[in-house]
Motif scaffolding. Structure first.
Motif, PDB file in Angstrom:
ATOM      1  N   VAL A  43       0.833  -1.215   0.000  1.00 46.68           N
ATOM      2  CA  VAL A  43       0.000   0.000   0.000  1.00 46.68           C
ATOM      3  C   VAL A  43       0.869   1.267   0.000  1.00 46.68           C
ATOM      4  CG1 VAL A  43      -1.777  -1.256   1.289  1.00 46.68           C
ATOM      5  CG2 VAL A  43      -0.128   0.173   2.530  1.00 46.68           C
ATOM      6  N   GLY A  44       0.176   2.411  -0.100  1.00 48.11           N
ATOM      7  CA  GLY A  44       0.855   3.719  -0.151  1.00 48.11           C
ATOM      8  C   GLY A  44       0.997   4.150  -1.601  1.00 48.11           C
ATOM      9  N   TYR A  45       0.719   5.434  -1.894  1.00 49.87           N
ATOM     10  CA  TYR A  45       0.773   6.060  -3.231  1.00 49.87           C
ATOM     11  C   TYR A  45      -0.446   5.763  -4.103  1.00 49.87           C
ATOM     12  CZ  TYR A  45       5.790   6.776  -2.225  1.00 49.87           C
ATOM     13  OH  TYR A  45       6.993   7.111  -1.657  1.00 49.87           O
ATOM     14  N   GLY A  46      -0.747   4.508  -4.354  1.00 50.82           N
ATOM     15  CA  GLY A  46      -1.801   4.154  -5.312  1.00 50.82           C
ATOM     16  C   GLY A  46      -3.195   4.198  -4.701  1.00 50.82           C
ATOM     17  N   ALA A  47      -4.211   4.101  -5.579  1.00 56.42           N
ATOM     18  CA  ALA A  47      -5.599   4.338  -5.163  1.00 56.42           C
ATOM     19  C   ALA A  47      -6.363   3.077  -4.770  1.00 56.42           C
ATOM     20  CB  ALA A  47      -6.342   5.071  -6.276  1.00 56.42           C
ATOM     21  N   SER A  48      -5.710   1.896  -4.802  1.00 55.19           N
ATOM     22  CA  SER A  48      -6.437   0.655  -4.484  1.00 55.19           C
ATOM     23  C   SER A  48      -5.741  -0.174  -3.395  1.00 55.19           C
ATOM     24  CB  SER A  48      -6.585  -0.204  -5.745  1.00 55.19           C
ATOM     25  OG  SER A  48      -7.061   0.551  -6.829  1.00 55.19           O
ATOM     26  N   PRO A  49      -5.477   0.419  -2.243  1.00 56.20           N
ATOM     27  CA  PRO A  49      -4.719  -0.324  -1.222  1.00 56.20           C
ATOM     28  C   PRO A  49      -5.412  -1.592  -0.739  1.00 56.20           C
ATOM     29  CG  PRO A  49      -5.606   1.736  -0.306  1.00 56.20           C
ATOM     30  CD  PRO A  49      -5.835   1.781  -1.789  1.00 56.20           C
ATOM     31  N   SER A  50      -6.704  -1.468  -0.414  1.00 57.12           N
ATOM     32  CA  SER A  50      -7.412  -2.611   0.141  1.00 57.12           C
ATOM     33  C   SER A  50      -7.569  -3.722  -0.898  1.00 57.12           C
ATOM     34  CB  SER A  50      -8.781  -2.142   0.639  1.00 57.12           C
ATOM     35  OG  SER A  50      -9.330  -3.090   1.494  1.00 57.12           O
ATOM     36  N   GLU A  51      -7.849  -3.327  -2.145  1.00 55.25           N
ATOM     37  CA  GLU A  51      -8.008  -4.307  -3.233  1.00 55.25           C
ATOM     38  C   GLU A  51      -6.687  -5.044  -3.493  1.00 55.25           C
ATOM     39  OE1 GLU A  51      -8.848  -1.161  -3.190  1.00 55.25           O
ATOM     40  OE2 GLU A  51     -10.751  -0.794  -4.182  1.00 55.25           O
ATOM     41  N   CYS A  52      -5.572  -4.313  -3.444  1.00 49.44           N
ATOM     42  CA  CYS A  52      -4.267  -4.949  -3.654  1.00 49.44           C
ATOM     43  C   CYS A  52      -3.958  -5.947  -2.545  1.00 49.44           C
ATOM     44  CB  CYS A  52      -3.160  -3.902  -3.723  1.00 49.44           C
ATOM     45  SG  CYS A  52      -3.175  -2.998  -5.278  1.00 49.44           S
ATOM     46  N   LEU A  53      -4.265  -5.534  -1.317  1.00 50.28           N
ATOM     47  CA  LEU A  53      -4.017  -6.436  -0.191  1.00 50.28           C
ATOM     48  C   LEU A  53      -4.812  -7.726  -0.336  1.00 50.28           C
ATOM     49  CD1 LEU A  53      -4.049  -4.827   3.350  1.00 50.28           C
ATOM     50  CD2 LEU A  53      -2.346  -6.323   2.315  1.00 50.28           C
ATOM     51  N   LYS A  54      -6.062  -7.581  -0.722  1.00 49.98           N
ATOM     52  CA  LYS A  54      -6.928  -8.755  -0.887  1.00 49.98           C
ATOM     53  C   LYS A  54      -6.375  -9.695  -1.939  1.00 49.98           C
ATOM     54  CE  LYS A  54     -11.334  -7.369   0.572  1.00 49.98           C
ATOM     55  NZ  LYS A  54     -11.418  -5.936   0.401  1.00 49.98           N
ATOM     56  N   VAL A  64       4.124   8.492  10.461  1.00 47.54           N
ATOM     57  CA  VAL A  64       4.119   8.951   9.061  1.00 47.54           C
ATOM     58  C   VAL A  64       4.982  10.198   8.868  1.00 47.54           C
ATOM     59  CG1 VAL A  64       1.930   7.954   8.295  1.00 47.54           C
ATOM     60  CG2 VAL A  64       1.938  10.184   9.415  1.00 47.54           C
ATOM     61  N   ASP A  65       5.365  10.872   9.951  1.00 43.66           N
ATOM     62  CA  ASP A  65       6.189  12.080   9.760  1.00 43.66           C
ATOM     63  C   ASP A  65       7.618  11.749   9.312  1.00 43.66           C
ATOM     64  OD1 ASP A  65       7.242  11.218  12.154  1.00 43.66           O
ATOM     65  OD2 ASP A  65       6.224  12.762  13.361  1.00 43.66           O
ATOM     66  N   ARG A  66       7.948  10.470   9.239  1.00 44.58           N
ATOM     67  CA  ARG A  66       9.258  10.083   8.689  1.00 44.58           C
ATOM     68  C   ARG A  66       9.253  10.112   7.152  1.00 44.58           C
ATOM     69  NH1 ARG A  66      11.180   5.025  12.008  1.00 44.58           N
ATOM     70  NH2 ARG A  66      11.134   5.907  14.092  1.00 44.58           N
ATOM     71  N   PHE A  67       8.071  10.321   6.562  1.00 40.93           N
ATOM     72  CA  PHE A  67       7.948  10.253   5.104  1.00 40.93           C
ATOM     73  C   PHE A  67       7.898  11.644   4.487  1.00 40.93           C
ATOM     74  CE2 PHE A  67       6.671   6.180   6.622  1.00 40.93           C
ATOM     75  CZ  PHE A  67       6.940   5.276   5.605  1.00 40.93           C
ATOM     76  N   ASN A  68       8.197  11.734   3.201  1.00 37.05           N
ATOM     77  CA  ASN A  68       8.103  13.028   2.513  1.00 37.05           C
ATOM     78  C   ASN A  68       6.627  13.430   2.405  1.00 37.05           C
ATOM     79  OD1 ASN A  68       6.890  12.278  -0.121  1.00 37.05           O
ATOM     80  ND2 ASN A  68       8.767  11.098  -0.379  1.00 37.05           N
ATOM     81  N   LEU A 102      -0.331   8.195   2.602  1.00 35.39           N
ATOM     82  CA  LEU A 102      -0.453   7.240   3.719  1.00 35.39           C
ATOM     83  C   LEU A 102      -1.655   7.568   4.604  1.00 35.39           C
ATOM     84  CD1 LEU A 102       3.257   6.598   4.704  1.00 35.39           C
ATOM     85  CD2 LEU A 102       1.558   4.859   4.120  1.00 35.39           C
ATOM     86  N   GLU A 103      -1.873   8.857   4.827  1.00 37.96           N
ATOM     87  CA  GLU A 103      -3.035   9.238   5.641  1.00 37.96           C
ATOM     88  C   GLU A 103      -4.341   8.862   4.925  1.00 37.96           C
ATOM     89  OE1 GLU A 103      -1.796  13.188   6.500  1.00 37.96           O
ATOM     90  OE2 GLU A 103      -0.656  12.495   8.254  1.00 37.96           O
ATOM     91  N   TRP A 104      -4.366   9.067   3.608  1.00 36.40           N
ATOM     92  CA  TRP A 104      -5.529   8.677   2.799  1.00 36.40           C
ATOM     93  C   TRP A 104      -5.697   7.150   2.866  1.00 36.40           C
ATOM     94  CZ3 TRP A 104      -6.084   5.457  -1.410  1.00 36.40           C
ATOM     95  CH2 TRP A 104      -7.282   5.562  -2.120  1.00 36.40           C
ATOM     96  N   THR A 105      -4.575   6.427   2.718  1.00 32.52           N
ATOM     97  CA  THR A 105      -4.602   4.955   2.722  1.00 32.52           C
ATOM     98  C   THR A 105      -5.165   4.418   4.040  1.00 32.52           C
ATOM     99  OG1 THR A 105      -2.727   4.826   1.199  1.00 32.52           O
ATOM    100  CG2 THR A 105      -3.149   2.884   2.556  1.00 32.52           C
ATOM    101  N   ASN A 132      -8.559  12.350  -5.561  1.00 31.33           N
ATOM    102  CA  ASN A 132      -7.891  13.567  -5.098  1.00 31.33           C
ATOM    103  C   ASN A 132      -6.563  13.327  -4.385  1.00 31.33           C
ATOM    104  OD1 ASN A 132      -9.892  15.389  -6.052  1.00 31.33           O
ATOM    105  ND2 ASN A 132     -11.215  14.692  -4.372  1.00 31.33           N
ATOM    106  N   LEU A 133      -5.895  12.268  -4.782  1.00 33.69           N
ATOM    107  CA  LEU A 133      -4.528  12.074  -4.307  1.00 33.69           C
ATOM    108  C   LEU A 133      -3.632  13.038  -5.101  1.00 33.69           C
ATOM    109  CD1 LEU A 133      -4.689   8.213  -4.047  1.00 33.69           C
ATOM    110  CD2 LEU A 133      -3.867   9.701  -2.206  1.00 33.69           C
ATOM    111  N   PRO A 134      -2.418  13.363  -4.611  1.00 30.56           N
ATOM    112  CA  PRO A 134      -1.569  14.320  -5.339  1.00 30.56           C
ATOM    113  C   PRO A 134      -1.366  13.899  -6.802  1.00 30.56           C
ATOM    114  CG  PRO A 134      -0.631  13.836  -3.189  1.00 30.56           C
ATOM    115  CD  PRO A 134      -1.786  12.896  -3.363  1.00 30.56           C
ATOM    116  N   SER A 135      -1.561  14.846  -7.744  1.00 36.65           N
ATOM    117  CA  SER A 135      -1.502  14.494  -9.167  1.00 36.65           C
ATOM    118  C   SER A 135      -0.095  14.025  -9.563  1.00 36.65           C
ATOM    119  CB  SER A 135      -1.926  15.681 -10.029  1.00 36.65           C
ATOM    120  OG  SER A 135      -1.075  16.773  -9.766  1.00 36.65           O
ATOM    121  N   TYR A 136       0.889  14.445  -8.790  1.00 30.52           N
ATOM    122  CA  TYR A 136       2.260  13.988  -9.054  1.00 30.52           C
ATOM    123  C   TYR A 136       2.346  12.460  -9.041  1.00 30.52           C
ATOM    124  CZ  TYR A 136       7.189  12.952  -8.228  1.00 30.52           C
ATOM    125  OH  TYR A 136       8.448  12.430  -8.304  1.00 30.52           O
TER     126      TYR A 136
END
Ligand code: ZN
Length: 242
Positions: free
Chosen positions: A38-49, A73-77, A84-87, A229-233
């Protein structure tokens, strides 16, 4: 035994589906995942499954630990932190429990699997340079070491005197008495200039290892990042692959 070794899916379901489909045509006996489901992408739960259903051995990555609340999470950029907060909000309690319980490393005979450097797996140290590879191989007695974490596919061999040789080919045949290091690259967010999903096939009998690059529905992954609405980057990065 033929292994498919995957790492760094990062919530990219389309890339994971394409890679798993590719492994089905390759006569694989075992699939191992080296962490960061998980992290970055929009399907964390689906990927885990999907990982849980199709991949018998799952290891933990730093994003998995952060999503499960084991690492702050403050260790991350900033962009990783936002995702991660969204995830965290997207994961069920069961998902979080599963992530928190994933082991840091796995051993099968002379094969050692871990997300970051084997020196101290929970420190999440990156293995980027020849010196890093040297240190990684010194930390373990196993002949073969497989890592992820940098999202950059990379390989090297080490002779009996300890000299390292980078491997620039997509495929390698093992020489007796040499040890081998592989960074298996990233399924869901490659950063080595090639936007196709990456994983490694390791064949113990044929004594070969081969990197695979797999095209997937990248536009769909980008759309989902933007729709949520995750960062477009994070969408741009999938194409830039760096
Ligand atoms: Zn990662």
């Amino acid at each position: 035994m033929r292994y498919a070794i995957l790492s760094d899916v990062h919530g990219n379901l389309e890339a994971l589906q394409a890679v798993l489909a590719d492994t089905r045509n390759r006569d694989v006996d075992q699939i191992i995942f080296l962490g960061d489901a998980v992290g970055y992408g929009a399907s964390p739960s689906e990927c885990l499954k999907l990982l849980q259903r199709e991949v018998p051995i799952l290891l933990a990555g730093n994003h998995d630990h952060a999503a499960a609340g084991l690492t702050p999470v403050d260790r991350f950029n900033p962009i990783a932190r936002i995702s991660l907060e969204w995830t965290r909000k997207r994961l069920s309690e069961r998902d979080t429990d599963l992530l928190a319980e994933l082991p840091l490393c796995h051993v099968e005979g002379e094969l050692y699997f871990v997300h970051a450097s084997p020196e101290r797996p929970a420190d999440w140290k990156y293995v980027r340079t020849m010196d890093d590879i040297q240190a990684a191989l010194e930390a373990i007695p196993h002949r073969f070491c497989f890592v992820g974490h940098t999202h950059i596919a990379m390989a090297a061999s080490q002779d009996v005197e300890g000299w390292l040789d980078p491997i620039h080919h997509r495929s390698v045949r093992f020489e007796e008495e040499k040890r081998y290091f592989f960074n298996v690259g990233s399924v869901g967010q490659p950063r080595d200039g090639n936007e196709r999903a990456c994983y490694l096939i390791f064949d113990g009998e044929a004594k070969t290892a081969t990197f695979r690059r797999v095209s997937y529905d990248l536009e769909r992954s980008q759309e989902k990042i933007l729709e949520n609405n995750l960062p477009s980057y994070l969408a741009e990065r999938l194409v830039e692959a760096k």
